[in-house]
Write an enzyme that holds these catalytic residues in place. Sequence first.
Site, PDB file in Angstrom:
ATOM      1  N   PRO A   2       0.815  -1.217   0.000  1.00  0.00           N
ATOM      2  CA  PRO A   2       0.000   0.000   0.000  1.00  0.00           C
ATOM      3  C   PRO A   2       0.851   1.270   0.000  1.00  0.00           C
ATOM      4  O   PRO A   2       1.676   1.471   0.885  1.00  0.00           O
ATOM      5  CB  PRO A   2      -0.831  -0.118   1.274  1.00  0.00           C
ATOM      6  CG  PRO A   2      -0.101  -1.062   2.145  1.00  0.00           C
ATOM      7  CD  PRO A   2       0.695  -1.956   1.258  1.00  0.00           C
ATOM      8  N   GLU A   3       0.659   2.079  -1.020  1.00  0.00           N
ATOM      9  CA  GLU A   3       1.281   3.401  -1.085  1.00  0.00           C
ATOM     10  C   GLU A   3       0.146   4.417  -0.995  1.00  0.00           C
ATOM     11  O   GLU A   3      -0.979   4.051  -0.661  1.00  0.00           O
ATOM     12  CB  GLU A   3       2.101   3.525  -2.378  1.00  0.00           C
ATOM     13  CG  GLU A   3       3.149   2.408  -2.487  1.00  0.00           C
ATOM     14  CD  GLU A   3       3.998   2.448  -3.745  1.00  0.00           C
ATOM     15  OE1 GLU A   3       4.203   3.541  -4.301  1.00  0.00           O
ATOM     16  OE2 GLU A   3       4.457   1.386  -4.189  1.00  0.00           O
ATOM     17  N   LYS A  61       1.605   7.759   3.636  1.00  0.00           N
ATOM     18  CA  LYS A  61       1.070   6.407   3.841  1.00  0.00           C
ATOM     19  C   LYS A  61       0.534   6.204   5.250  1.00  0.00           C
ATOM     20  O   LYS A  61       0.136   5.098   5.616  1.00  0.00           O
ATOM     21  CB  LYS A  61       2.175   5.377   3.567  1.00  0.00           C
ATOM     22  CG  LYS A  61       2.756   5.460   2.165  1.00  0.00           C
ATOM     23  CD  LYS A  61       4.009   4.605   2.053  1.00  0.00           C
ATOM     24  CE  LYS A  61       4.817   5.002   0.826  1.00  0.00           C
ATOM     25  NZ  LYS A  61       6.164   4.390   0.855  1.00  0.00           N
ATOM     26  N   ARG A 263      15.402  -4.063  -3.203  1.00  0.00           N
ATOM     27  CA  ARG A 263      14.156  -4.326  -3.920  1.00  0.00           C
ATOM     28  C   ARG A 263      14.478  -4.248  -5.405  1.00  0.00           C
ATOM     29  O   ARG A 263      15.635  -4.362  -5.790  1.00  0.00           O
ATOM     30  CB  ARG A 263      13.066  -3.333  -3.507  1.00  0.00           C
ATOM     31  CG  ARG A 263      13.385  -1.899  -3.802  1.00  0.00           C
ATOM     32  CD  ARG A 263      12.633  -0.986  -2.886  1.00  0.00           C
ATOM     33  NE  ARG A 263      13.133  -1.171  -1.523  1.00  0.00           N
ATOM     34  CZ  ARG A 263      12.631  -0.566  -0.468  1.00  0.00           C
ATOM     35  NH1 ARG A 263      11.611   0.232  -0.604  1.00  0.00           N
ATOM     36  NH2 ARG A 263      13.148  -0.759   0.716  1.00  0.00           N
TER      37      ARG A 263
END
Length: 275
Positions: A2-3, A61, A263
């Site tokens: 979730p951003e 966020k 990442r």
Amino acid sequence: MPELPEVEVVRRGLESHLGGRRILDVRVKHPRPIRSFAPGAAAFSEMLRGRRVDALRRRGKYLWWVLDSDALVAHLGMSGQFRFHDPREPEHRHTRVVFELDDGREARFLDQRMFGGFEFVPGGAQLPVAHIAPDPFDDDFDEREVAARLLSRHTAVKRALLDQRLVSGIGNIYADEALWRAQVYYGQPGTGLGVRKALALLRSAREVMSEALEAGGTSFDSLYVNVNGESGYFARDLSAYGREGLPCYRCGAAIRREPFMNRSSFYCPRCQRRR
DNA sequence: ATCGTAGCCTGGTAGC
DNA sequence: TGCTACCAGGCTACGA
């Protein structure tokens, strides 16, 4: 994952299901999500019992429940979800905290990986996350100032985009999408960016997150869902993220994936070049 | 001040 | 089949 757009979808869901409701009781089923509340689970419940949720706010966020002058801050981490249920419905195994409400329903916080959680900030109703910079939709967001700070960073521009003290709400997916739109290479040092590109990049970030919000957010699996358990549709509109080996929509070159900051970074080697 | 990395977490999957 | 290794990544803490 979730951003900002996904958190905003959740905030809106909470607003309609939780706004104006009173908390009758709180059951902490796992200590991890309240790790930052030192007094512990029993005190956490005691603190919240009987209080009314006046509003739901968000910055980047982070979202928070306004409880009179206090704030209950929530972060979804990687896999946090809020779901509303009838108490008779069986609890999902990843249910971590349950809020019993005065309308006979329950708000359940689920979190598989438990990077998310709650923090109680006394007197923090206005802005309990002062260490977090305004996001691109915030009235306090100053595009020129952020661009100037971006230009003073020697580090890779993507690292700066992900720094929530510079601009908040952007995570790995929307960083790659914004960089693709603005045609900027992720490893480009901020100092070499140029003011026009810096501004274009920030506008791209705002644009792509705005479109994602329209689509109800991005989701690849069931880990991110709104408060009704539904996924958003933006994943099919992504131009860079997750498209390794596929042709760039702009120039046709194969999208590349490279490890960056533990990442992945997805980018077009032809139209996103170091300046 | 700035920059970069380790560690926190679970579950799905690849490889043996 | 059952085991290990790896990957996903937002954020904080910490060292250089």
